[in-house]
Design an enzyme around this catalytic site. Structure first.
Site, PDB file in Angstrom:
ATOM      1  N   HIS A  38       0.860  -1.179   0.000  1.00  0.00           N
ATOM      2  CA  HIS A  38       0.000   0.000   0.000  1.00  0.00           C
ATOM      3  C   HIS A  38       0.901   1.236   0.000  1.00  0.00           C
ATOM      4  CE1 HIS A  38      -3.973  -1.806   1.680  1.00  0.00           C
ATOM      5  NE2 HIS A  38      -3.369  -2.643   0.866  1.00  0.00           N
ATOM      6  N   GLU A  94       0.834   3.955   1.704  1.00  0.00           N
ATOM      7  CA  GLU A  94       1.213   4.426   3.039  1.00  0.00           C
ATOM      8  C   GLU A  94       2.379   3.628   3.606  1.00  0.00           C
ATOM      9  OE1 GLU A  94      -1.877   3.605   1.912  1.00  0.00           O
ATOM     10  OE2 GLU A  94      -3.376   4.323   3.331  1.00  0.00           O
ATOM     11  N   CYS A 117      -6.464   2.085   5.592  1.00  0.00           N
ATOM     12  CA  CYS A 117      -7.106   0.820   5.957  1.00  0.00           C
ATOM     13  C   CYS A 117      -6.577   0.366   7.327  1.00  0.00           C
ATOM     14  CB  CYS A 117      -6.798  -0.223   4.880  1.00  0.00           C
ATOM     15  SG  CYS A 117      -5.076  -0.809   4.915  1.00  0.00           S
ATOM     16  N   CYS A 150      -2.651  -0.142   7.303  1.00  0.00           N
ATOM     17  CA  CYS A 150      -1.909   1.112   7.240  1.00  0.00           C
ATOM     18  C   CYS A 150      -2.103   1.924   8.519  1.00  0.00           C
ATOM     19  CB  CYS A 150      -2.327   1.903   6.014  1.00  0.00           C
ATOM     20  SG  CYS A 150      -1.859   1.054   4.479  1.00  0.00           S
TER      21      CYS A 150
END
Length: 163
Positions: A52, A54, A82, A85
């Site tokens: 991801h 992040e 999410c 993260c």
């Protein structure tokens, strides 16, 4: 740089993700208004569920600053983080998170749940909605195109893979 400009860098990262066929999410870690690390989603490209934007930006910031504590840093991300993260945000001690679009399916800054309201040892400042329309438009266009590809993809193939 201003928050608006830093989110602009995150949006540029999200556009890079689109070019790879990735969900358009971009992230920037900044310290004192200076970008330290930038990243975009690469889950499909790298075949890795943890890729991801992040997490990649946090990892790069830790390497750039020489430590895992990012207590003087802020994260700018185009989509609400999410659970995975959000956990990394807590564990890296980021002082502030600014996100663009809400994520009604997996967002953990208030959309689905608010992990930062739980009694963890760190609570970053959360700000939402910065350049939300731009971030939402990127996501909407991406998923519209993905649905179109699905209509025209032979059964059994994955439409997000480039041919």
């Amino acid at each position: 740089m201003t928050d608006y400009e830093l989110m602009g860098l995150a949006l540029e990262q999200a556009k890079k993700a689109v070019l790879l066929g990735e969900v358009p999410v971009g992230a920037v870690v900044a310290k004192d208004g200076v970008p330290i690390a930038m990243a975009h989603n690469t889950r499909e490209t790298e075949k890795n569920a943890t890729h991801h934007a992040e997490l990649l930006a946090i990892d790069a910031a830790c390497k750039a600053l020489g430590g895992w504590r990012l207590w003087q840093c802020e994260l700018f991300v185009t989509l609400e983080p999410c659970p995975m993260c959000s956990g990394a945000i807590i564990n890296s001690r980021l002082k502030r998170v600014v996100y663009g679009a809400a994520d009604t399916k997996a967002g953990c800054c208030g959309s689905v749940t608010d992990l930062f309201a739980m009694p963890f040892n760190h609570k970053p400042i959360i700000e939402s909605g910065l350049r939300e329309q731009e971030a939402s438009a990127l996501l909407s266009e991406f998923f519209l195109q993905l649905r179109e590809k699905r209509k025209n993809t032979p059964k059994g193939e994955q439409p997000w893979k480039k041919r």
